[in-house]
Write a protein that holds these residues in place. Structure first.
Motif, PDB file in Angstrom:
ATOM      1  N   ALA A 225     -28.929 -28.068  32.817  1.00  0.00           N
ATOM      2  CA  ALA A 225     -29.734 -29.239  32.468  1.00  0.00           C
ATOM      3  C   ALA A 225     -31.174 -28.897  32.143  1.00  0.00           C
ATOM      4  O   ALA A 225     -31.852 -29.630  31.424  1.00  0.00           O
ATOM      5  N   GLU A 226     -31.665 -27.787  32.685  1.00  0.00           N
ATOM      6  CA  GLU A 226     -33.096 -27.480  32.530  1.00  0.00           C
ATOM      7  C   GLU A 226     -33.390 -26.816  31.195  1.00  0.00           C
ATOM      8  O   GLU A 226     -34.331 -27.161  30.498  1.00  0.00           O
ATOM      9  N   PHE A 227     -32.596 -25.799  30.853  1.00  0.00           N
ATOM     10  CA  PHE A 227     -32.674 -25.181  29.535  1.00  0.00           C
ATOM     11  C   PHE A 227     -31.325 -25.451  28.891  1.00  0.00           C
ATOM     12  O   PHE A 227     -30.380 -24.687  29.045  1.00  0.00           O
ATOM     13  N   GLN A 228     -31.262 -26.537  28.176  1.00  0.00           N
ATOM     14  CA  GLN A 228     -30.016 -27.205  27.808  1.00  0.00           C
ATOM     15  C   GLN A 228     -29.038 -26.279  27.090  1.00  0.00           C
ATOM     16  O   GLN A 228     -29.273 -25.873  25.951  1.00  0.00           O
ATOM     17  N   LYS A 229     -27.956 -25.987  27.804  1.00  0.00           N
ATOM     18  CA  LYS A 229     -26.944 -25.111  27.231  1.00  0.00           C
ATOM     19  C   LYS A 229     -25.614 -25.328  27.952  1.00  0.00           C
ATOM     20  O   LYS A 229     -25.567 -25.973  29.015  1.00  0.00           O
ATOM     21  N   LEU A 230     -24.567 -24.760  27.388  1.00  0.00           N
ATOM     22  CA  LEU A 230     -23.233 -24.842  27.970  1.00  0.00           C
ATOM     23  C   LEU A 230     -22.566 -23.483  27.839  1.00  0.00           C
ATOM     24  O   LEU A 230     -22.510 -22.915  26.741  1.00  0.00           O
ATOM     25  N   LEU A 231     -22.079 -22.953  28.957  1.00  0.00           N
ATOM     26  CA  LEU A 231     -21.357 -21.694  28.950  1.00  0.00           C
ATOM     27  C   LEU A 231     -19.861 -21.952  29.083  1.00  0.00           C
ATOM     28  O   LEU A 231     -19.450 -22.838  29.834  1.00  0.00           O
ATOM     29  N   ILE A 232     -19.064 -21.171  28.379  1.00  0.00           N
ATOM     30  CA  ILE A 232     -17.614 -21.178  28.558  1.00  0.00           C
ATOM     31  C   ILE A 232     -17.248 -19.811  29.115  1.00  0.00           C
ATOM     32  O   ILE A 232     -17.534 -18.774  28.499  1.00  0.00           O
ATOM     33  N   LEU A 233     -16.637 -19.808  30.308  1.00  0.00           N
ATOM     34  CA  LEU A 233     -16.378 -18.559  31.009  1.00  0.00           C
ATOM     35  C   LEU A 233     -14.928 -18.120  30.882  1.00  0.00           C
ATOM     36  O   LEU A 233     -14.011 -18.940  30.897  1.00  0.00           O
ATOM     37  N   LYS A 234     -14.748 -16.825  30.814  1.00  0.00           N
ATOM     38  CA  LYS A 234     -13.423 -16.236  30.925  1.00  0.00           C
ATOM     39  C   LYS A 234     -13.033 -16.191  32.409  1.00  0.00           C
ATOM     40  O   LYS A 234     -13.890 -16.348  33.284  1.00  0.00           O
ATOM     41  N   PRO A 235     -11.760 -15.970  32.725  1.00  0.00           N
ATOM     42  CA  PRO A 235     -11.345 -15.903  34.142  1.00  0.00           C
ATOM     43  C   PRO A 235     -12.105 -14.859  34.948  1.00  0.00           C
ATOM     44  O   PRO A 235     -12.246 -14.982  36.163  1.00  0.00           O
ATOM     45  N   SER A 236     -12.626 -13.825  34.284  1.00  0.00           N
ATOM     46  CA  SER A 236     -13.380 -12.774  34.962  1.00  0.00           C
ATOM     47  C   SER A 236     -14.805 -13.212  35.302  1.00  0.00           C
ATOM     48  O   SER A 236     -15.487 -12.544  36.080  1.00  0.00           O
ATOM     49  N   GLY A 237     -15.250 -14.314  34.725  1.00  0.00           N
ATOM     50  CA  GLY A 237     -16.631 -14.745  34.880  1.00  0.00           C
ATOM     51  C   GLY A 237     -17.491 -14.336  33.702  1.00  0.00           C
ATOM     52  O   GLY A 237     -18.615 -14.813  33.553  1.00  0.00           O
ATOM     53  N   LYS A 238     -16.987 -13.456  32.867  1.00  0.00           N
ATOM     54  CA  LYS A 238     -17.717 -13.050  31.665  1.00  0.00           C
ATOM     55  C   LYS A 238     -17.831 -14.245  30.722  1.00  0.00           C
ATOM     56  O   LYS A 238     -16.912 -15.052  30.604  1.00  0.00           O
ATOM     57  N   ILE A 239     -18.965 -14.343  30.055  1.00  0.00           N
ATOM     58  CA  ILE A 239     -19.212 -15.478  29.167  1.00  0.00           C
ATOM     59  C   ILE A 239     -18.458 -15.281  27.849  1.00  0.00           C
ATOM     60  O   ILE A 239     -18.666 -14.286  27.151  1.00  0.00           O
ATOM     61  N   LYS A 240     -17.602 -16.222  27.525  1.00  0.00           N
ATOM     62  CA  LYS A 240     -16.875 -16.190  26.261  1.00  0.00           C
ATOM     63  C   LYS A 240     -17.737 -16.779  25.147  1.00  0.00           C
ATOM     64  O   LYS A 240     -17.801 -16.240  24.042  1.00  0.00           O
ATOM     65  N   GLU A 241     -18.390 -17.906  25.446  1.00  0.00           N
ATOM     66  CA  GLU A 241     -19.251 -18.569  24.470  1.00  0.00           C
ATOM     67  C   GLU A 241     -20.468 -19.143  25.182  1.00  0.00           C
ATOM     68  O   GLU A 241     -20.385 -19.571  26.333  1.00  0.00           O
ATOM     69  N   LEU A 242     -21.597 -19.142  24.479  1.00  0.00           N
ATOM     70  CA  LEU A 242     -22.820 -19.790  24.945  1.00  0.00           C
ATOM     71  C   LEU A 242     -23.280 -20.739  23.853  1.00  0.00           C
ATOM     72  O   LEU A 242     -23.547 -20.318  22.726  1.00  0.00           O
ATOM     73  N   HIS A 243     -23.338 -22.025  24.180  1.00  0.00           N
ATOM     74  CA  HIS A 243     -23.737 -23.046  23.218  1.00  0.00           C
ATOM     75  C   HIS A 243     -25.076 -23.647  23.632  1.00  0.00           C
ATOM     76  O   HIS A 243     -25.222 -24.135  24.759  1.00  0.00           O
ATOM     77  N   LEU A 244     -26.039 -23.615  22.740  1.00  0.00           N
ATOM     78  CA  LEU A 244     -27.309 -24.304  22.976  1.00  0.00           C
ATOM     79  C   LEU A 244     -27.141 -25.773  22.616  1.00  0.00           C
ATOM     80  O   LEU A 244     -26.501 -26.107  21.614  1.00  0.00           O
ATOM     81  N   LEU A 245     -27.711 -26.650  23.453  1.00  0.00           N
ATOM     82  CA  LEU A 245     -27.646 -28.090  23.223  1.00  0.00           C
ATOM     83  C   LEU A 245     -29.013 -28.602  22.788  1.00  0.00           C
ATOM     84  O   LEU A 245     -30.043 -28.184  23.338  1.00  0.00           O
ATOM     85  N   ASP A 246     -29.012 -29.501  21.827  1.00  0.00           N
ATOM     86  CA  ASP A 246     -30.265 -30.054  21.307  1.00  0.00           C
ATOM     87  C   ASP A 246     -30.987 -30.818  22.416  1.00  0.00           C
ATOM     88  O   ASP A 246     -30.477 -31.828  22.909  1.00  0.00           O
ATOM     89  N   PRO A 247     -32.182 -30.370  22.839  1.00  0.00           N
ATOM     90  CA  PRO A 247     -32.888 -31.054  23.929  1.00  0.00           C
ATOM     91  C   PRO A 247     -33.335 -32.461  23.583  1.00  0.00           C
ATOM     92  O   PRO A 247     -33.637 -33.248  24.485  1.00  0.00           O
ATOM     93  N   GLU A 248     -33.363 -32.800  22.317  1.00  0.00           N
ATOM     94  CA  GLU A 248     -33.700 -34.181  21.941  1.00  0.00           C
ATOM     95  C   GLU A 248     -32.522 -35.120  22.150  1.00  0.00           C
ATOM     96  O   GLU A 248     -32.711 -36.314  22.382  1.00  0.00           O
ATOM     97  N   LYS A 249     -31.319 -34.598  22.069  1.00  0.00           N
ATOM     98  CA  LYS A 249     -30.119 -35.414  22.287  1.00  0.00           C
ATOM     99  C   LYS A 249     -29.643 -35.291  23.743  1.00  0.00           C
ATOM    100  O   LYS A 249     -29.265 -36.281  24.359  1.00  0.00           O
ATOM    101  N   PHE A 250     -29.662 -34.077  24.258  1.00  0.00           N
ATOM    102  CA  PHE A 250     -29.229 -33.807  25.626  1.00  0.00           C
ATOM    103  C   PHE A 250     -30.477 -33.568  26.473  1.00  0.00           C
ATOM    104  O   PHE A 250     -30.836 -32.431  26.785  1.00  0.00           O
ATOM    105  N   THR A 251     -31.135 -34.669  26.816  1.00  0.00           N
ATOM    106  CA  THR A 251     -32.441 -34.569  27.466  1.00  0.00           C
ATOM    107  C   THR A 251     -32.360 -33.963  28.862  1.00  0.00           C
ATOM    108  O   THR A 251     -33.210 -33.168  29.254  1.00  0.00           O
ATOM    109  N   GLN A 252     -31.346 -34.333  29.615  1.00  0.00           N
ATOM    110  CA  GLN A 252     -31.139 -33.767  30.952  1.00  0.00           C
ATOM    111  C   GLN A 252     -29.655 -33.827  31.292  1.00  0.00           C
ATOM    112  O   GLN A 252     -29.224 -34.668  32.082  1.00  0.00           O
TER     113      GLN A 252
END
Length: 288
Positions: A225-252
């Protein structure tokens, strides 16, 4: 004030400025990134949910919502855009996330206290309260039910072993009421996916606000919520994808949930505008 004292003040201000720059500088600009998702619908929340913090899909276009300060589960109807029911499970507190396991509901407070609600149509304030071995400094913000039949909790601030090179996810067994103090999953700060952010500041890498399993892939989605983003994790915990979210749309962005068919919803607390729930989907054929 003597010259000596003035010199000390200036030195302290310079050091403070350097520290602030190290920990607060954001080396990427969202406007320079490619938007990787499409917003499908947005619902503005009523005043009762201006502090919306956690959400869970109930079915029949209804979402269970909690908010930071009051111990209520609100039932929000997406079709009519209004609250259609609410259930009081506790008094005031700092409630962060909600999920369901074996047809029972669970809410977590930031200090690691769990509330087990057997039936939303039952007696109010009949929740079972369970205090886990967390403290306020751990700051629990995310809760998700795994297919293994346990609850996963994620820290926002500090791990149980006090190590500072990862964010830990811990498993709680509702049957034995045992919290495994060894993380079931770690989000390591040296994961190459974070290179995209061009910063080594752990505060900017990931400070989780919620998480949820995708119903079809069983991949874990972790929200920040603070630095607006979304991670998608593999079963190992390794990050499969990192998506930045527009802070104007996803304010918190404080809450995330899925419908059984994979529809994704993110809730935003009120910040410079009304709180909302946004339905979005990721665009295909993106390069990550």
């Amino acid at each position: 004030m003597t010259k000596w004292a003035v010199g000390i003040v200036i030195f302290i201000l310079v050091i403070a400025g350097v520290i602030y720059g190290i920990y607060q500088k954001n080396d990427y600009d969202f406007n320079d990134t490619t938007v990787e998702y499409t917003i499908l619908q947005t619902w503005e929340m009523p005043e009762e949910l201006r502090e919306i913090s956690g959400i869970y899909w109930l079915g029949d276009e209804r979402i269970a919502c909690i908010q930071d300060e009051d111990g209520y589960i609100f039932i929000y109807d997406l079709k009519t855009s209004r609250i259609v029911d609410k259930y009081k499970f506790a008094g005031s507190g700092d409630y962060e996330a909600i999920t369901s396991l074996n047809d029972e509901f669970w809410v977590v407070e930031s200090n690691g206290t769990l509330f087990n609600i057997k039936d939303l149509k039952g007696i109010e304030e009949d929740a079972v309260e369970i205090k886990l071995d967390f403290e306020y400094r751990n700051n629990i913000e995310g809760l998700a039910a795994s297919k293994q039949g346990n609850l996963w909790l994620i820290v926002k601030e500090r791990n149980l072993d006090n190590r500072g090179d990862y964010r830990g996810i811990y498993a709680f067994d509702p049957e034995t009421r045992n919290l495994d103090k060894t993380p079931v999953l770690k989000i390591n700060f040296n994961d190459p996916a974070f290179d995209r952010l061009r910063t080594n500041n752990p505060r900017q890498l990931i400070r989780p606000s919620d998480m949820s399993f995708h119903p079809e892939t069983n991949e874990l989605y972790v929200l920040d919520a603070e630095f607006q983003k979304l991670l998608i994790l593999k079963p190992s915990g390794k990050i499969k994808e990192l998506h930045l979210l527009d802070p104007e749309k996803f304010t918190q962005p404080e809450g995330i949930c899925f419908s059984p068919s994979g529809r994704m919803f993110i809730s935003n607390e009120a910040l410079g505008g009304p709180a909302n729930i946004i339905e979005l989907k990721f665009d295909k054929n993106q390069d990550f």
